[in-house]
Motif scaffolding. Structure first.
Motif, PDB file in Angstrom:
ATOM      1  N   TYR A  76       0.848  -1.200   0.000  1.00  0.00           N
ATOM      2  CA  TYR A  76       0.000   0.000   0.000  1.00  0.00           C
ATOM      3  C   TYR A  76       0.886   1.254   0.000  1.00  0.00           C
ATOM      4  N   HIS A  77       1.938   1.212   0.787  1.00  0.00           N
ATOM      5  CA  HIS A  77       2.855   2.369   0.818  1.00  0.00           C
ATOM      6  C   HIS A  77       3.515   2.587  -0.545  1.00  0.00           C
ATOM      7  N   ALA A  78       3.848   1.490  -1.236  1.00  0.00           N
ATOM      8  CA  ALA A  78       4.394   1.633  -2.597  1.00  0.00           C
ATOM      9  C   ALA A  78       3.317   2.232  -3.512  1.00  0.00           C
ATOM     10  N   GLY A  79       2.067   1.852  -3.266  1.00  0.00           N
ATOM     11  CA  GLY A  79       0.960   2.382  -4.066  1.00  0.00           C
ATOM     12  C   GLY A  79       0.815   3.890  -3.922  1.00  0.00           C
ATOM     13  N   LEU A  80       1.053   4.413  -2.715  1.00  0.00           N
ATOM     14  CA  LEU A  80       0.967   5.862  -2.499  1.00  0.00           C
ATOM     15  C   LEU A  80       1.983   6.584  -3.382  1.00  0.00           C
ATOM     16  N   VAL A  81       3.181   6.017  -3.468  1.00  0.00           N
ATOM     17  CA  VAL A  81       4.208   6.599  -4.341  1.00  0.00           C
ATOM     18  C   VAL A  81       3.777   6.445  -5.804  1.00  0.00           C
ATOM     19  N   GLY A  82       3.211   5.263  -6.102  1.00  0.00           N
ATOM     20  CA  GLY A  82       2.753   4.991  -7.471  1.00  0.00           C
ATOM     21  C   GLY A  82       1.723   6.001  -7.949  1.00  0.00           C
ATOM     22  N   LYS A  83       0.851   6.415  -7.056  1.00  0.00           N
ATOM     23  CA  LYS A  83      -0.154   7.435  -7.403  1.00  0.00           C
ATOM     24  C   LYS A  83       0.525   8.713  -7.905  1.00  0.00           C
ATOM     25  N   PHE A 119      -8.258  -1.302 -12.157  1.00  0.00           N
ATOM     26  CA  PHE A 119      -7.753  -1.648 -10.830  1.00  0.00           C
ATOM     27  C   PHE A 119      -6.338  -2.189 -10.923  1.00  0.00           C
ATOM     28  N   ILE A 120      -5.466  -1.653 -10.070  1.00  0.00           N
ATOM     29  CA  ILE A 120      -4.106  -2.195 -10.000  1.00  0.00           C
ATOM     30  C   ILE A 120      -3.921  -2.781  -8.600  1.00  0.00           C
ATOM     31  N   PHE A 121      -3.678  -4.070  -8.533  1.00  0.00           N
ATOM     32  CA  PHE A 121      -3.401  -4.738  -7.260  1.00  0.00           C
ATOM     33  C   PHE A 121      -1.896  -4.868  -7.115  1.00  0.00           C
ATOM     34  N   ILE A 122      -1.375  -4.381  -5.990  1.00  0.00           N
ATOM     35  CA  ILE A 122       0.060  -4.514  -5.747  1.00  0.00           C
ATOM     36  C   ILE A 122       0.229  -5.519  -4.619  1.00  0.00           C
ATOM     37  N   SER A 123       0.940  -6.601  -4.898  1.00  0.00           N
ATOM     38  CA  SER A 123       1.105  -7.625  -3.879  1.00  0.00           C
ATOM     39  C   SER A 123       2.377  -8.419  -4.130  1.00  0.00           C
ATOM     40  N   THR A 153       3.095  -8.122  -9.100  1.00  0.00           N
ATOM     41  CA  THR A 153       3.478  -9.096  -8.074  1.00  0.00           C
ATOM     42  C   THR A 153       4.868  -9.660  -8.315  1.00  0.00           C
ATOM     43  N   ASN A 154       5.416 -10.219  -7.262  1.00  0.00           N
ATOM     44  CA  ASN A 154       6.738 -10.849  -7.359  1.00  0.00           C
ATOM     45  C   ASN A 154       6.621 -12.318  -7.745  1.00  0.00           C
ATOM     46  N   VAL A 155       5.412 -12.865  -7.654  1.00  0.00           N
ATOM     47  CA  VAL A 155       5.270 -14.318  -7.801  1.00  0.00           C
ATOM     48  C   VAL A 155       4.434 -14.685  -9.031  1.00  0.00           C
ATOM     49  N   PRO A 156       5.123 -15.164 -10.091  1.00  0.00           N
ATOM     50  CA  PRO A 156       4.389 -15.574 -11.286  1.00  0.00           C
ATOM     51  C   PRO A 156       3.456 -16.735 -10.939  1.00  0.00           C
ATOM     52  N   GLY A 157       2.273 -16.746 -11.488  1.00  0.00           N
ATOM     53  CA  GLY A 157       1.354 -17.858 -11.220  1.00  0.00           C
ATOM     54  C   GLY A 157       0.648 -17.765  -9.878  1.00  0.00           C
ATOM     55  N   SER A 158       0.865 -16.672  -9.137  1.00  0.00           N
ATOM     56  CA  SER A 158       0.178 -16.506  -7.849  1.00  0.00           C
ATOM     57  C   SER A 158      -1.319 -16.246  -8.095  1.00  0.00           C
ATOM     58  N   THR A 159      -2.108 -16.384  -7.047  1.00  0.00           N
ATOM     59  CA  THR A 159      -3.561 -16.256  -7.188  1.00  0.00           C
ATOM     60  C   THR A 159      -3.957 -14.907  -7.808  1.00  0.00           C
ATOM     61  N   ALA A 197      10.938  -5.866  -2.303  1.00  0.00           N
ATOM     62  CA  ALA A 197       9.679  -5.871  -3.053  1.00  0.00           C
ATOM     63  C   ALA A 197       9.126  -4.450  -3.142  1.00  0.00           C
ATOM     64  N   TYR A 198       9.267  -3.676  -2.064  1.00  0.00           N
ATOM     65  CA  TYR A 198       8.776  -2.289  -2.048  1.00  0.00           C
ATOM     66  C   TYR A 198       9.465  -1.458  -3.140  1.00  0.00           C
ATOM     67  N   THR A 199      10.786  -1.524  -3.187  1.00  0.00           N
ATOM     68  CA  THR A 199      11.497  -0.720  -4.184  1.00  0.00           C
ATOM     69  C   THR A 199      11.222  -1.251  -5.595  1.00  0.00           C
ATOM     70  N   ALA A 200      11.087  -2.575  -5.716  1.00  0.00           N
ATOM     71  CA  ALA A 200      10.770  -3.144  -7.035  1.00  0.00           C
ATOM     72  C   ALA A 200       9.381  -2.673  -7.491  1.00  0.00           C
ATOM     73  N   GLN A 201       8.439  -2.643  -6.574  1.00  0.00           N
ATOM     74  CA  GLN A 201       7.083  -2.184  -6.921  1.00  0.00           C
ATOM     75  C   GLN A 201       7.117  -0.747  -7.436  1.00  0.00           C
ATOM     76  N   ILE A 202       7.873   0.108  -6.747  1.00  0.00           N
ATOM     77  CA  ILE A 202       7.947   1.514  -7.168  1.00  0.00           C
ATOM     78  C   ILE A 202       8.645   1.628  -8.525  1.00  0.00           C
ATOM     79  N   ALA A 203       9.693   0.839  -8.703  1.00  0.00           N
ATOM     80  CA  ALA A 203      10.419   0.890  -9.985  1.00  0.00           C
ATOM     81  C   ALA A 203       9.499   0.461 -11.132  1.00  0.00           C
ATOM     82  N   VAL A 204       8.741  -0.623 -10.942  1.00  0.00           N
ATOM     83  CA  VAL A 204       7.842  -1.098 -12.004  1.00  0.00           C
ATOM     84  C   VAL A 204       6.729  -0.066 -12.249  1.00  0.00           C
TER      85      VAL A 204
END
Ligand code: F6R
Length: 357
Positions: free
Chosen positions: A59-66, A98-102, A128-134, A158-165
């Motif tokens: 969620y914190h990465a999402g705030l930056v993403g916004k 909708f963008i889900f970050i997980s 997500t970091n996990v291919p094939g995850s739910t 994962a946080y920094t990767a989320q922001i980078a992506v």
């Protein structure tokens, strides 16, 4: 697998420069330009409002993403905590995306929202970091983090990767809308990776800061404005989850509306100052808490730094500062937990993947 590292958290913190470089490589086309699947770019461009839904660090990465998507691509974005969104769906526009970050792709609270919005017929993208995850399987589109397995309960790379992506997504979409703003993101992310390396080499200083400010304290405040506020929220979460120090992140200007009452003689206040437009105002907030006895620790960015600062981060592009300013937060939390003899990789009451609502 930890190799020479005493803890996964430290190893994963150190991996961040590498992860950023890997992400650049994974999202480059043959000409070296950043690229995202056309259908994802079309889905973003076709939406009138983006809803980022996530929990905790994601969620914190999402705030930056916004900020990244709004400032770079010019599309309005809302960010929501999944467990709240699920029970109180806001009024949606005609074409929401909708963008889900997980990190795990398995978080039940986020999945519940995904199921609900799919039922309404809306499109969803999972980062997500996990291919094939739910969450990846059940969404229409997926962007991978390429961060490698994250084992420590406290999320770092994962946080920094989320922001980078998210920055790459924002940049690619911006270019299709003629909003490139001359930003060379590959170059800027390279500068970020180098700065992260310098920060990962600053462990001794972070250890000192943790010792000096956090060894005996009951609580700690993190303050900042804009991007620095969001990173402060993440710094506070890292600190509380692994060191059990009561920590809160606050918007600098909001302190005087109540929270400043908690400042006592010696209360540590970690202040981030990486944003030029609020540099003076956050320093004003530091003066306010210092005048009430707080023990302020200012972490600033090169170019905005002043004599009283405790630590200065190498300069990076102002939209990308969270990628670097979070590293001291992670390391300070790590050393604070060590000094307090806490189980860094497996903090009490927590699980790596939260698959119950
Ligand atoms: C904090 C932490 C959690 C997770 C949250 C969401 O360090 O790890 O706050 O960020 O449980 O998990 P994911 O990203 O797997 O959905």
């Amino acid at each position: 697998e930890k190799g020479t590292y005493p803890h996964y958290m430290l190893k994963e913190t150190d991996e961040q420069p590498l992860v950023i470089r890997k992400i650049i490589q994974k999202y480059q086309d043959e000409q070296g330009n950043l690229a995202i699947d056309q259908e994802i770019v079309d889905a973003v461009n076709g939406s009138d409002r983006i809803y980022i839904v996530a929990c905790g660090t994601s969620y914190h990465a999402g705030l930056v993403g916004k900020q990244l998507i709004e400032k770079m691509a010019g599309i309005p974005v809302e960010v929501h905590v999944a467990s709240e969104f699920g029970y109180n769906l806001p009024l949606l526009p005609e074409k929401p995306l909708f963008i889900f970050i997980s990190q795990s792709g398995e978080t039940a609270d986020s999945r519940a929202v995904l199921v609900a919005v799919k039922e309404l017929g809306h499109k969803a993208l999972t980062i997500t970091n996990v291919p094939g995850s739910t969450l990846s399987r059940e969404a229409d589109y997926t962007l991978l983090l390429h961060a490698g397995p994250e084992i420590a309960v406290a999320s770092t790379k994962a946080y920094t990767a989320q922001i980078a992506v998210l920055s790459i997504l924002a940049d690619v979409v911006a270019k299709t809308r003629g909003r490139a703003d001359n930003l060379n993101l590959v170059k800027e992310l390279g500068i970020v990776a180098n700065a992260m390396e310098v920060l990962c080499d600053s462990k001794e200083e972070m250890d000192y800061i943790a010792r000096e400010y956090l060894s005996f304290t009951r609580n700690c405040f993190f303050i900042g404005r804009g991007m620095d506020f969001y990173v402060g929220l993440e710094g506070a979460l890292k600190l509380k989850e692994i060191s059990y120090i009561q920590a809160e992140g606050f918007a600098g200007g909001e302190l005087k509306h109540g929270t400043i009452a908690l400042i006592e003689e010696g209360t540590p206040v970690i202040a981030l100052a990486t944003q030029e437009n609020v540099n003076l105002s956050i320093r004003g907030n530091v003066k306010e808490v210092a005048a009430r006895g707080a023990n302020p620790c200012i972490i600033s960015m090169k170019g905005l730094d002043m004599e009283e600062d405790r630590f200065v981060i190498p300069a990076v592009h102002e939209l990308l500062t969270p990628l670097v300013s979070v590293v001291p937060m992670q390391l300070i939390a790590y050393y604070a937990a060590l000094h307090r003899d806490c189980d860094v990789d497996k903090p009490r009451n927590l699980a790596k993947s939260v698959t119950v609502e």
